[in-house]
Enzyme design. Structure first.
Site, short mmCIF file in Angstrom:
data_model
loop_
_atom_site.label_atom_id
_atom_site.label_comp_id
_atom_site.label_asym_id
_atom_site.label_seq_id
_atom_site.Cartn_x
_atom_site.Cartn_y
_atom_site.Cartn_z
N PRO A 2 0.71 -0.85 -0.06
CG PRO A 2 -0.70 -1.40 1.98
CD PRO A 2 0.65 -1.68 0.91
CD GLU A 3 3.64 2.74 -3.56
OE1 GLU A 3 3.99 3.57 -4.05
OE2 GLU A 3 4.02 1.46 -4.10
NE ARG A 105 5.75 -10.64 2.72
CZ ARG A 105 6.06 -10.55 1.23
NH1 ARG A 105 6.68 -9.30 0.97
NH2 ARG A 105 4.91 -10.35 -0.23
#
Length: 266
Positions: A2-3, A105
């Site tokens: 996600p940016e 993660r």
DNA sequence: CGCAGCGCCTGAAGGC
DNA sequence: TGCCTTCAGGCGCTGC
């Protein structure tokens, strides 16, 4: 990963569903990255803002709940706690719904701090203007880049000249602006081109609901479609869409950057 | 203070 | 089939 476009997509979806809701209960994964989620219990959420890649929810007791999605994080409002081993935190909202934080993660993190006090979140404290804010001007961007001797992609990922850029949109913008990723200094004209390119790729990413390469999902569990619009990222070996020269990739500062050796001269 | 380097994480993909 | 290695990479932290 996600940016800005992905985080903003999630923010827009969640903001109306969180505003005014009281947090009745919460649980988190045992890691200290996530345990601060529980500190928000008993407060009411007043809204949902974003600075760079950080989601910031002001609470009614003067604190803020801050969520960074890392590489694989996502948020969703659900009618029950999802039966999913990757849920790292959840908040129970009044009206018997849950805000669930999923992060395979565990690169993301959650903090609960007095409003505006970001000393425990160094990247947030030190980051530059959000890319969609009026403070992100070509001139400010050029001046910020001039201060550092690091490579341009590394500077973009540092969040200092501008906040919200990750490797995907950095790669795309450098390709559009014709800037070789090994460069450490660029002219004012090149900085202006890059400024425009960044705004263009972020707006396109946002219009497409973000880029889903593997893990990214919006707050409704849906995928973005900007992966189909990528011209450079992930296309090493394939022809440049401007000049047909095979794109190449190199690792700079532990980041893979794809570029066109002809359109992005050194 | 700027910066380089490392560690954190897990699943997918490729080699043998 | 199954084991092993490599890769993806944002950010916090350490030490120069």
């Amino acid at each position: 990963m996600p940016e800005l476009p992905e985080v903003e997509t999630i923010r827009r979806q969640l903001a109306p569903r969180l505003e005014g809701r009281r947090i009745q209960d919460a649980r988190s994964h045992e890691s200290e990255k996530f345990t601060p989620a529980v500190a928000a219990v008993g407060t009411a959420v007043q809204g949902l803002n974003r600075k760079g890649k950080y989601l910031i929810a002001p609470l009614d007791d003067g604190r803020e709940l801050i969520v960074h999605l890392g590489m694989t994080g996502s948020l969703a409002v659900t009618p029950a706690i999802p039966d999913d081993p990757y849920i790292r935190a959840w908040w129970q909202l009044d009206g018997d719904e849950f805000l669930a934080y999923r992060d395979i993660r565990r690169f993301g993190r959650i903090r609960c701090v007095p409003a505006g006090q970001y000393d425990a979140i160094p990247t947030l404290a030190a980051q530059g203007p959000d890319a969609l804010s009026p403070d992100f001007t070509a001139e400010a961007f050029y001046q910020a880049i001039r201060k550092s001797r690091r490579r341009i992609p590394t500077q973009l990922l540092s969040q200092k000249p501008v906040a919200g850029i990750g490797n995907i949109y950095a790669t795309e913008a450098l390709w559009i602006a014709g800037i070789h990723p090994a460069k450490r200094r660029i002219s004012r004209a090149a900085a202006t081109k890059l400024h425009i390119a960044l705004l263009d790729v972020l707006e396109a990413g946002l219009a497409n609901g973000g880029t889903t390469l593997r893990d990214y999902r919006d707050a409704g569990g849906g995928e973005g479609s900007h992966q189909h619009a990528l011209a450079c990222y992930g296309r090493s070996g394939r022809p440049c869409r401007r000049c047909a020269t095979p794109l190449r990739h190199r690792v700079y500062d532990a980041r893979t950057v794809t570029f066109c050796p002809l359109c992005q001269p050194r």
